[in-house]
Motif scaffolding. Structure first.
Motif, short mmCIF file in Angstrom:
data_model
loop_
_atom_site.label_atom_id
_atom_site.label_comp_id
_atom_site.label_asym_id
_atom_site.label_seq_id
_atom_site.Cartn_x
_atom_site.Cartn_y
_atom_site.Cartn_z
N VAL A 181 47.82 43.65 49.21
CA VAL A 181 47.04 42.45 49.53
C VAL A 181 48.00 41.43 50.13
O VAL A 181 49.02 41.09 49.53
N THR A 182 47.68 40.94 51.33
CA THR A 182 48.52 39.92 51.96
C THR A 182 47.90 38.54 51.87
O THR A 182 48.58 37.55 52.09
N GLY A 183 46.62 38.47 51.57
CA GLY A 183 45.95 37.19 51.45
C GLY A 183 44.45 37.38 51.30
O GLY A 183 43.96 38.51 51.22
N LEU A 184 43.74 36.28 51.25
CA LEU A 184 42.30 36.31 51.16
C LEU A 184 41.71 35.43 52.25
O LEU A 184 42.21 34.33 52.50
N ARG B 280 36.52 34.22 45.33
CA ARG B 280 37.95 34.36 45.59
C ARG B 280 38.75 34.17 44.31
O ARG B 280 39.68 34.93 44.03
N LEU C 198 41.26 36.88 42.35
CA LEU C 198 42.62 36.52 41.95
C LEU C 198 42.80 36.73 40.45
O LEU C 198 43.83 37.26 40.02
N THR D 278 46.05 39.53 43.76
CA THR D 278 46.80 38.41 44.30
C THR D 278 47.65 38.90 45.48
O THR D 278 47.92 40.09 45.60
N PRO D 279 48.08 37.99 46.35
CA PRO D 279 48.96 38.41 47.44
C PRO D 279 50.19 39.13 46.91
O PRO D 279 50.83 38.68 45.95
N LEU E 212 39.47 40.51 51.43
CA LEU E 212 40.88 40.83 51.23
C LEU E 212 41.55 41.13 52.57
O LEU E 212 41.04 41.89 53.37
N GLU E 213 42.71 40.52 52.80
CA GLU E 213 43.53 40.86 53.96
C GLU E 213 44.56 41.87 53.46
O GLU E 213 45.24 41.63 52.45
#
Length: 77
Positions: A16-19, A27, A31, A36-37, A72-73
């Motif tokens: 996961v790199t971010g949201l 969100r 988390l 989480t990232p 999710l990124e």
């Protein structure tokens, strides 16, 4: 980039790199569940029509709908 949970197959892993901006409450729930990232997860199973998706993250199993997981990124591991 460009990796989405929809295209992943059982056994694939991602970080996961971010949201993406979206429903703030959801969100925060993701988390709180450990997405989480920097968290690495593995796709465990997918339903026959692809929804929901079962993932393994931080030593527990989590089941998400594709629409929920779309925020999710991800990057390939």
């Amino acid at each position: 980039m460009g990796l989405s949970i929809e295209t992943m197959k059982p056994g694939d892993s991602a970080r996961v790199t971010g949201l993406v901006a979206g429903d703030r409450g959801y969100r925060q729930r993701l988390l709180a569940m450990g997405l989480t990232p920097g968290a690495v997860f593995e796709v465990r199973r997918k339903a026959p029509l692809g929804d929901p998706i079962e993932i393994s993250v931080r030593n527990f199993t989590l089941t998400l709908r594709k629409s929920e997981a779309a925020i999710l990124e991800l990057e390939a591991v």
